[in-house]
Design a protein around this motif. Structure first.
Motif, PDB file in Angstrom:
ATOM      1  N   LEU A  45       0.780  -1.245   0.000  1.00  0.00           N
ATOM      2  CA  LEU A  45       0.000   0.000   0.000  1.00  0.00           C
ATOM      3  C   LEU A  45       0.813   1.298   0.000  1.00  0.00           C
ATOM      4  CD1 LEU A  45      -3.101  -0.938   2.157  1.00  0.00           C
ATOM      5  CD2 LEU A  45      -2.946  -0.666  -0.327  1.00  0.00           C
ATOM      6  N   PRO A  46       1.850   1.431   0.821  1.00  0.00           N
ATOM      7  CA  PRO A  46       2.563   2.710   0.816  1.00  0.00           C
ATOM      8  C   PRO A  46       3.128   3.097  -0.553  1.00  0.00           C
ATOM      9  CG  PRO A  46       3.188   1.428   2.732  1.00  0.00           C
ATOM     10  CD  PRO A  46       2.374   0.525   1.848  1.00  0.00           C
ATOM     11  N   ILE A  47       3.765   2.182  -1.218  1.00  0.00           N
ATOM     12  CA  ILE A  47       4.346   2.499  -2.523  1.00  0.00           C
ATOM     13  C   ILE A  47       3.257   2.653  -3.576  1.00  0.00           C
ATOM     14  CG2 ILE A  47       4.804   0.160  -3.363  1.00  0.00           C
ATOM     15  CD1 ILE A  47       7.219   3.127  -3.590  1.00  0.00           C
ATOM     16  N   SER A  48       2.160   1.904  -3.438  1.00  0.00           N
ATOM     17  CA  SER A  48       1.039   2.042  -4.368  1.00  0.00           C
ATOM     18  C   SER A  48       0.443   3.440  -4.290  1.00  0.00           C
ATOM     19  CB  SER A  48      -0.041   1.006  -4.073  1.00  0.00           C
ATOM     20  OG  SER A  48       0.448  -0.288  -4.303  1.00  0.00           O
ATOM     21  N   ILE A  49       0.303   3.952  -3.090  1.00  0.00           N
ATOM     22  CA  ILE A  49      -0.241   5.301  -2.909  1.00  0.00           C
ATOM     23  C   ILE A  49       0.669   6.330  -3.580  1.00  0.00           C
ATOM     24  CG2 ILE A  49      -0.719   7.077  -1.173  1.00  0.00           C
ATOM     25  CD1 ILE A  49      -1.702   4.710   0.628  1.00  0.00           C
ATOM     26  N   LEU A  50       1.962   6.166  -3.406  1.00  0.00           N
ATOM     27  CA  LEU A  50       2.921   7.077  -4.029  1.00  0.00           C
ATOM     28  C   LEU A  50       2.797   7.044  -5.563  1.00  0.00           C
ATOM     29  CD1 LEU A  50       5.398   8.977  -3.668  1.00  0.00           C
ATOM     30  CD2 LEU A  50       6.801   6.927  -3.882  1.00  0.00           C
ATOM     31  N   PHE A  51       2.767   5.856  -6.130  1.00  0.00           N
ATOM     32  CA  PHE A  51       2.680   5.737  -7.588  1.00  0.00           C
ATOM     33  C   PHE A  51       1.329   6.188  -8.124  1.00  0.00           C
ATOM     34  CE2 PHE A  51       6.461   2.942  -7.358  1.00  0.00           C
ATOM     35  CZ  PHE A  51       7.234   3.603  -8.311  1.00  0.00           C
ATOM     36  N   LEU A  52       0.258   5.968  -7.378  1.00  0.00           N
ATOM     37  CA  LEU A  52      -1.060   6.457  -7.811  1.00  0.00           C
ATOM     38  C   LEU A  52      -1.091   7.987  -7.802  1.00  0.00           C
ATOM     39  CD1 LEU A  52      -3.359   3.836  -6.115  1.00  0.00           C
ATOM     40  CD2 LEU A  52      -3.165   4.256  -8.583  1.00  0.00           C
ATOM     41  N   GLY A  95     -13.310   1.426 -18.770  1.00  0.00           N
ATOM     42  CA  GLY A  95     -13.983   2.720 -18.675  1.00  0.00           C
ATOM     43  C   GLY A  95     -14.525   3.024 -17.294  1.00  0.00           C
ATOM     44  N   ILE A  96     -14.095   2.256 -16.298  1.00  0.00           N
ATOM     45  CA  ILE A  96     -14.489   2.491 -14.910  1.00  0.00           C
ATOM     46  C   ILE A  96     -13.364   3.295 -14.258  1.00  0.00           C
ATOM     47  CG2 ILE A  96     -15.063   1.419 -12.697  1.00  0.00           C
ATOM     48  CD1 ILE A  96     -15.852  -1.105 -14.381  1.00  0.00           C
ATOM     49  N   TYR A  97     -13.702   4.484 -13.804  1.00  0.00           N
ATOM     50  CA  TYR A  97     -12.701   5.365 -13.217  1.00  0.00           C
ATOM     51  C   TYR A  97     -12.942   5.536 -11.730  1.00  0.00           C
ATOM     52  CZ  TYR A  97     -11.211   6.554 -17.900  1.00  0.00           C
ATOM     53  OH  TYR A  97     -10.711   6.472 -19.175  1.00  0.00           O
ATOM     54  N   GLY A  98     -11.847   5.576 -10.993  1.00  0.00           N
ATOM     55  CA  GLY A  98     -11.914   5.817  -9.565  1.00  0.00           C
ATOM     56  C   GLY A  98     -11.524   7.249  -9.274  1.00  0.00           C
ATOM     57  N   PRO A  99     -11.215   7.516  -8.029  1.00  0.00           N
ATOM     58  CA  PRO A  99     -10.781   8.862  -7.662  1.00  0.00           C
ATOM     59  C   PRO A  99      -9.566   9.299  -8.482  1.00  0.00           C
ATOM     60  CG  PRO A  99     -11.152   7.520  -5.712  1.00  0.00           C
ATOM     61  CD  PRO A  99     -11.264   6.609  -6.894  1.00  0.00           C
ATOM     62  N   LEU A 100      -9.435  10.576  -8.677  1.00  0.00           N
ATOM     63  CA  LEU A 100      -8.302  11.197  -9.369  1.00  0.00           C
ATOM     64  C   LEU A 100      -8.251  10.867 -10.863  1.00  0.00           C
ATOM     65  CD1 LEU A 100      -5.624  10.523  -6.608  1.00  0.00           C
ATOM     66  CD2 LEU A 100      -6.993  12.589  -6.918  1.00  0.00           C
ATOM     67  N   ASN A 101      -9.392  10.426 -11.405  1.00  0.00           N
ATOM     68  CA  ASN A 101      -9.507  10.123 -12.841  1.00  0.00           C
ATOM     69  C   ASN A 101      -8.578   8.984 -13.275  1.00  0.00           C
ATOM     70  OD1 ASN A 101     -10.824  10.594 -15.289  1.00  0.00           O
ATOM     71  ND2 ASN A 101      -9.161  11.893 -16.024  1.00  0.00           N
ATOM     72  N   ILE A 102      -8.354   8.038 -12.377  1.00  0.00           N
ATOM     73  CA  ILE A 102      -7.492   6.887 -12.662  1.00  0.00           C
ATOM     74  C   ILE A 102      -8.378   5.676 -12.924  1.00  0.00           C
ATOM     75  CG2 ILE A 102      -5.716   5.357 -11.738  1.00  0.00           C
ATOM     76  CD1 ILE A 102      -4.716   7.724 -10.065  1.00  0.00           C
ATOM     77  N   PRO A 103      -8.126   4.943 -14.019  1.00  0.00           N
ATOM     78  CA  PRO A 103      -8.944   3.772 -14.333  1.00  0.00           C
ATOM     79  C   PRO A 103      -8.801   2.657 -13.290  1.00  0.00           C
ATOM     80  CG  PRO A 103      -7.555   4.374 -16.207  1.00  0.00           C
ATOM     81  CD  PRO A 103      -7.129   5.201 -15.047  1.00  0.00           C
ATOM     82  N   GLU A 106      -5.715   0.475 -13.384  1.00  0.00           N
ATOM     83  CA  GLU A 106      -4.471   1.025 -12.851  1.00  0.00           C
ATOM     84  C   GLU A 106      -4.412   0.843 -11.340  1.00  0.00           C
ATOM     85  OE1 GLU A 106      -0.763   3.187 -13.694  1.00  0.00           O
ATOM     86  OE2 GLU A 106      -2.022   1.673 -14.608  1.00  0.00           O
ATOM     87  N   TYR A 107      -5.534   1.016 -10.666  1.00  0.00           N
ATOM     88  CA  TYR A 107      -5.571   0.737  -9.219  1.00  0.00           C
ATOM     89  C   TYR A 107      -5.225  -0.732  -8.967  1.00  0.00           C
ATOM     90  CZ  TYR A 107      -7.660   5.240  -8.028  1.00  0.00           C
ATOM     91  OH  TYR A 107      -7.879   6.573  -7.834  1.00  0.00           O
ATOM     92  N   LEU A 108      -5.835  -1.609  -9.750  1.00  0.00           N
ATOM     93  CA  LEU A 108      -5.569  -3.040  -9.585  1.00  0.00           C
ATOM     94  C   LEU A 108      -4.128  -3.389  -9.913  1.00  0.00           C
ATOM     95  CD1 LEU A 108      -8.865  -4.528 -11.054  1.00  0.00           C
ATOM     96  CD2 LEU A 108      -8.205  -4.322  -8.641  1.00  0.00           C
ATOM     97  N   PHE A 109      -3.549  -2.695 -10.897  1.00  0.00           N
ATOM     98  CA  PHE A 109      -2.163  -2.938 -11.286  1.00  0.00           C
ATOM     99  C   PHE A 109      -1.239  -2.838 -10.073  1.00  0.00           C
ATOM    100  CE2 PHE A 109       1.998  -1.289 -12.435  1.00  0.00           C
ATOM    101  CZ  PHE A 109       2.414  -2.160 -13.434  1.00  0.00           C
ATOM    102  N   PHE A 110      -1.457  -1.798  -9.262  1.00  0.00           N
ATOM    103  CA  PHE A 110      -0.574  -1.567  -8.120  1.00  0.00           C
ATOM    104  C   PHE A 110      -0.834  -2.510  -6.963  1.00  0.00           C
ATOM    105  CE2 PHE A 110      -0.154   2.584 -10.296  1.00  0.00           C
ATOM    106  CZ  PHE A 110       1.211   2.503 -10.524  1.00  0.00           C
ATOM    107  N   MET A 111      -1.830  -3.372  -7.090  1.00  0.00           N
ATOM    108  CA  MET A 111      -2.040  -4.439  -6.105  1.00  0.00           C
ATOM    109  C   MET A 111      -1.618  -5.786  -6.685  1.00  0.00           C
ATOM    110  SD  MET A 111      -5.588  -3.446  -4.205  1.00  0.00           S
ATOM    111  CE  MET A 111      -6.510  -2.966  -5.650  1.00  0.00           C
TER     112      MET A 111
END
Length: 111
Positions: free
Chosen positions: A40-47, A68-76, A79-84
Motif C-alpha cells: 500500500l505505501p508504494i502504491s499510494i505514491l505511484f497512484l 472505462g471504470i474510473y476511480g478517484p483522481l480520474n485513474i482507471p 491502474e488501481y488493480l495494477f498496483f495491487m
C-alpha cells in the motif's frame, strides 16, 4: 473485446502466480496484513504520480483497452488493480521460490 486488454493482462498475471499460493501453500494470503503493509505505501505514491501525470497531460490510458471504470483522481480501475496485482504476483513468486528452495531464503534474507 479490446476494452478487456488491460484487465486480461492483470488476470493472467494474478493467475500465473496465485497458483503458487494454492499448490505450494506459501501462506501469503494468511499474512494479508503483512502484504498490505508492503504494497500500500508504494502504491499510494505511484497512484499520486499517475494522477499528477494524467492531470498534466503527460500520461493517458487508451480508452479502447480499458473498461472505462474510473476511480478517484480520474485513474482507471485497472491502474488501481495494477498496483495491487503486480506486487502480489512478485510476493507469490518470491515465496514460492523460497518455499521450494528454503536455503535461498536463509542466504538472501537471513531468516
Amino acid at each position: 473485446m479490446k476494452q478487456w486488454s488491460y484487465m486480461a493482462m492483470l488476470i493472467f498475471t494474478f493467475c500465473g502466480s496465485a497458483w503458487l499460493e494454492i499448490y505450494l501453500k506459501t501462506g501469503v494470503l494468511r499474512r494479508i496484513k503483512r502484504v498490505a503493509i508492503s504494497v500500500l505505501p508504494i502504491s499510494i505514491l505511484f497512484l499520486a504520480w499517475d494522477a499528477y501525470a494524467i492531470a498534466q497531460g503527460h500520461w493517458f490510458f487508451d480508452r479502447e483497452q480499458i473498461l472505462g471504470i474510473y476511480g478517484p483522481l480520474n485513474i482507471p480501475l485497472e491502474e488501481y488493480l495494477f498496483f495491487m496485482v503486480i506486487p502480489m504476483a512478485a510476493i507469490f513468486t518470491i515465496e514460492g521460490v523460497t518455499t521450494v528452495k528454503p536455503h535461498w531464503r536463509k542466504d538472501e534474507f537471513g531468516e
